[in-house]
Design a protein around this motif. Structure first.
Motif, mmCIF file in Angstrom:
data_model
loop_
_atom_site.group_PDB
_atom_site.id
_atom_site.type_symbol
_atom_site.label_atom_id
_atom_site.label_comp_id
_atom_site.label_asym_id
_atom_site.label_seq_id
_atom_site.Cartn_x
_atom_site.Cartn_y
_atom_site.Cartn_z
ATOM 1 N N VAL A 128 0.834 -1.197 0.000
ATOM 2 C CA VAL A 128 0.000 0.000 0.000
ATOM 3 C C VAL A 128 0.870 1.248 0.000
ATOM 4 C CG1 VAL A 128 -1.994 -1.078 1.102
ATOM 5 C CG2 VAL A 128 -0.193 -0.079 2.524
ATOM 6 N N ASN A 129 0.312 2.297 -0.591
ATOM 7 C CA ASN A 129 0.962 3.597 -0.661
ATOM 8 C C ASN A 129 -0.012 4.669 -0.175
ATOM 9 O OD1 ASN A 129 0.787 6.115 -2.733
ATOM 10 N ND2 ASN A 129 2.885 5.797 -2.040
ATOM 11 N N TYR A 130 0.504 5.621 0.586
ATOM 12 C CA TYR A 130 -0.281 6.789 0.968
ATOM 13 C C TYR A 130 0.508 8.028 0.565
ATOM 14 C CZ TYR A 130 -3.277 9.991 3.538
ATOM 15 O OH TYR A 130 -4.147 11.003 3.857
ATOM 16 N N THR A 131 -0.014 8.781 -0.397
ATOM 17 C CA THR A 131 0.698 9.939 -0.920
ATOM 18 C C THR A 131 0.123 11.228 -0.350
ATOM 19 O OG1 THR A 131 1.307 8.824 -2.976
ATOM 20 C CG2 THR A 131 1.288 11.228 -2.993
ATOM 21 N N ILE A 132 1.024 12.047 0.197
ATOM 22 C CA ILE A 132 0.675 13.353 0.740
ATOM 23 C C ILE A 132 1.167 14.419 -0.232
ATOM 24 C CG2 ILE A 132 1.028 14.962 2.659
ATOM 25 C CD1 ILE A 132 1.589 12.406 4.375
ATOM 26 N N PHE A 133 0.287 15.321 -0.650
ATOM 27 C CA PHE A 133 0.630 16.430 -1.517
ATOM 28 C C PHE A 133 0.883 17.671 -0.649
ATOM 29 C CE2 PHE A 133 -1.717 13.471 -4.046
ATOM 30 C CZ PHE A 133 -1.194 13.550 -5.327
ATOM 31 N N TYR A 134 1.998 18.347 -0.882
ATOM 32 C CA TYR A 134 2.306 19.529 -0.071
ATOM 33 C C TYR A 134 3.148 20.516 -0.888
ATOM 34 C CZ TYR A 134 7.098 17.808 0.674
ATOM 35 O OH TYR A 134 8.396 17.389 0.481
ATOM 36 N N GLY A 135 3.274 21.725 -0.377
ATOM 37 C CA GLY A 135 4.144 22.733 -0.983
ATOM 38 C C GLY A 135 3.768 23.113 -2.394
ATOM 39 N N ALA A 136 2.456 23.148 -2.702
ATOM 40 C CA ALA A 136 2.029 23.462 -4.070
ATOM 41 C C ALA A 136 2.346 24.921 -4.415
ATOM 42 C CB ALA A 136 0.546 23.183 -4.236
ATOM 43 N N ASP A 137 2.972 25.126 -5.567
ATOM 44 C CA ASP A 137 3.177 26.453 -6.157
ATOM 45 C C ASP A 137 2.120 26.607 -7.242
ATOM 46 O OD1 ASP A 137 3.935 28.686 -7.565
ATOM 47 O OD2 ASP A 137 6.045 28.135 -7.744
ATOM 48 N N ASN A 138 1.314 27.638 -7.154
ATOM 49 C CA ASN A 138 0.133 27.731 -8.007
ATOM 50 C C ASN A 138 0.412 28.104 -9.452
ATOM 51 O OD1 ASN A 138 -1.425 27.215 -5.684
ATOM 52 N ND2 ASN A 138 -1.355 29.380 -5.142
ATOM 53 N N GLY A 139 1.601 28.583 -9.759
ATOM 54 C CA GLY A 139 1.891 29.001 -11.128
ATOM 55 C C GLY A 139 1.329 30.383 -11.425
ATOM 56 N N PRO A 140 1.428 30.845 -12.683
ATOM 57 C CA PRO A 140 1.063 32.219 -13.024
ATOM 58 C C PRO A 140 -0.430 32.463 -13.255
ATOM 59 C CG PRO A 140 1.916 31.099 -14.959
ATOM 60 C CD PRO A 140 2.049 30.135 -13.821
ATOM 61 N N VAL A 141 -1.254 31.432 -13.328
ATOM 62 C CA VAL A 141 -2.653 31.598 -13.716
ATOM 63 C C VAL A 141 -3.602 31.452 -12.540
ATOM 64 C CG1 VAL A 141 -4.508 30.676 -15.165
ATOM 65 C CG2 VAL A 141 -2.182 30.844 -16.068
ATOM 66 N N ALA A 142 -3.397 30.438 -11.709
ATOM 67 C CA ALA A 142 -4.358 30.112 -10.657
ATOM 68 C C ALA A 142 -4.084 30.885 -9.370
ATOM 69 C CB ALA A 142 -4.319 28.617 -10.375
ATOM 70 N N TYR A 147 -4.622 19.607 -3.864
ATOM 71 C CA TYR A 147 -4.676 18.195 -4.238
ATOM 72 C C TYR A 147 -5.065 17.375 -3.006
ATOM 73 C CZ TYR A 147 -1.684 19.933 -8.041
ATOM 74 O OH TYR A 147 -1.158 20.646 -9.100
ATOM 75 N N ASP A 148 -5.968 16.416 -3.188
ATOM 76 C CA ASP A 148 -6.336 15.521 -2.093
ATOM 77 C C ASP A 148 -5.280 14.433 -1.926
ATOM 78 O OD1 ASP A 148 -8.645 16.952 -1.755
ATOM 79 O OD2 ASP A 148 -9.943 15.486 -2.762
ATOM 80 N N ASN A 149 -4.956 14.110 -0.680
ATOM 81 C CA ASN A 149 -4.064 12.986 -0.417
ATOM 82 C C ASN A 149 -4.697 11.689 -0.912
ATOM 83 O OD1 ASN A 149 -2.352 14.814 0.810
ATOM 84 N ND2 ASN A 149 -3.035 14.328 2.878
ATOM 85 N N SER A 150 -3.866 10.682 -1.161
ATOM 86 C CA SER A 150 -4.358 9.498 -1.864
ATOM 87 C C SER A 150 -3.819 8.207 -1.254
ATOM 88 C CB SER A 150 -3.935 9.570 -3.340
ATOM 89 O OG SER A 150 -4.287 8.388 -4.032
ATOM 90 N N LEU A 151 -4.696 7.196 -1.154
ATOM 91 C CA LEU A 151 -4.318 5.853 -0.729
ATOM 92 C C LEU A 151 -4.475 4.912 -1.918
ATOM 93 C CD1 LEU A 151 -3.650 3.885 1.651
ATOM 94 C CD2 LEU A 151 -6.129 3.596 1.924
ATOM 95 N N GLY A 152 -3.445 4.104 -2.201
ATOM 96 C CA GLY A 152 -3.515 3.216 -3.357
ATOM 97 C C GLY A 152 -2.615 2.005 -3.199
ATOM 98 N N LEU A 153 -2.642 1.133 -4.198
ATOM 99 C CA LEU A 153 -1.833 -0.082 -4.208
ATOM 100 C C LEU A 153 -0.470 0.178 -4.830
ATOM 101 C CD1 LEU A 153 -4.524 -2.672 -5.354
ATOM 102 C CD2 LEU A 153 -3.706 -2.250 -3.020
ATOM 103 N N ALA A 154 0.509 -0.639 -4.433
ATOM 104 C CA ALA A 154 1.859 -0.565 -4.994
ATOM 105 C C ALA A 154 2.316 -1.966 -5.372
ATOM 106 C CB ALA A 154 2.827 0.054 -3.986
ATOM 107 N N PHE A 155 2.997 -2.080 -6.516
ATOM 108 C CA PHE A 155 3.528 -3.355 -6.993
ATOM 109 C C PHE A 155 5.022 -3.183 -7.258
ATOM 110 C CE2 PHE A 155 -0.886 -2.874 -8.220
ATOM 111 C CZ PHE A 155 -1.452 -4.033 -7.713
ATOM 112 N N GLN A 156 5.787 -4.242 -7.003
ATOM 113 C CA GLN A 156 7.243 -4.109 -6.972
ATOM 114 C C GLN A 156 7.936 -5.368 -7.473
ATOM 115 O OE1 GLN A 156 8.707 -4.059 -2.928
ATOM 116 N NE2 GLN A 156 10.439 -2.750 -3.443
ATOM 117 N N GLY A 157 9.083 -5.167 -8.099
ATOM 118 C CA GLY A 157 9.980 -6.262 -8.461
ATOM 119 C C GLY A 157 11.400 -5.746 -8.454
#
Length: 213
Positions: A128-142, A147-157
């Motif tokens: 499992v992966n839990y991704t936290i979004f932080y430190g967003a720079d909005n750019g010149p337009v917005a 961004y909402d944080n996200s929980l998802g699956l992870a696969f590895q080899g």
């Protein structure tokens, strides 16, 4: 974030006690790897109102992980690292829109099976992966991009190649199922709040050096 790390290390500690109490042989080993990784998103988006798609840049960073062997073959790995990505909405009804950049902190816990024998030891894993979004720079337009944080699956080899009894080389590849809901509060260019369902789904390729202890 501290809660996530606490829970992850609690899981690893519990598995260590389980292995000590249920095995006549002690195969328990800790490993630490320092990798250099490339994070390449396989991105797509459903953008409300203005349509279009999303472009998310690749990132190249160091990454640290710790592995605990429950038995000689079975192990759990906690992966730590952070990446920065440029974000752009493309081919919308108002053209391409620079949405700045954002940092991702994606702690990932995988459970692995390691094949034994010889210096080269391949392994497969999932978790499992839990991704936290932080430190967003909005750019010149917005005015604001979130961004909402996200929980998802992870696969590895991957594969470990022993240099001696302690040190080894490592090659690793992962695929993370990562989705977020993004909200853009736009300035005069759009004069609207735009929501988007964004699939990032990165491939992560790493090479590094490991230590058994």
């Amino acid at each position: 974030m501290r809660k996530i790390l606490f829970i992850s290390f609690l899981v690893l500690g519990s598995m260590k006690l389980f292995a000590q109490n249920t095995s006549s042989k002690d195969y328990s080993k800790w490993q630490m790897r320092l990798r250099f990784i490339s994070v390449t998103p396989n991105e797509s988006a459903n953008i409300e109102a203005i349509g279009g798609d999303v472009s998310i840049s690749s990132s190249y960073v160091p990454e640290l992980d710790f592995t605990y062997f429950i038995t000689e073959n079975w192990a759990a790995e906690l992966i730590l690292g952070t990446t920065n990505h440029d974000v752009e909405a493309k081919n919308t009804s108002v053209g391409n829109i620079d949405l700045g950049d954002v940092w991702l902190l994606p702690p990932t816990l995988t459970f692995q099976y390691h094949f034994t024998g010889g210096k080269a030891k391949p392994y497969l894993g999932a978790g499992v992966n839990y991704t936290i979004f932080y430190g967003a720079d909005n750019g010149p337009v917005a005015n604001d991009v979130s961004y909402d944080n996200s929980l998802g699956l992870a696969f590895q080899g991957g594969i470990d190649y022993a240099l001696n009894n302690k040190w080894f080389l490592n090659f690793d590849i992962k695929h993370i199922r990562l989705q977020t809901d993004a909200t853009v509060n736009a300035t005069d260019a759009l004069r609207a709040t735009v929501n988007a369902d964004v699939d990032i789904n990165p491939f992560i390729i790493g090479i590094g050096l490991g230590l058994k202890f």
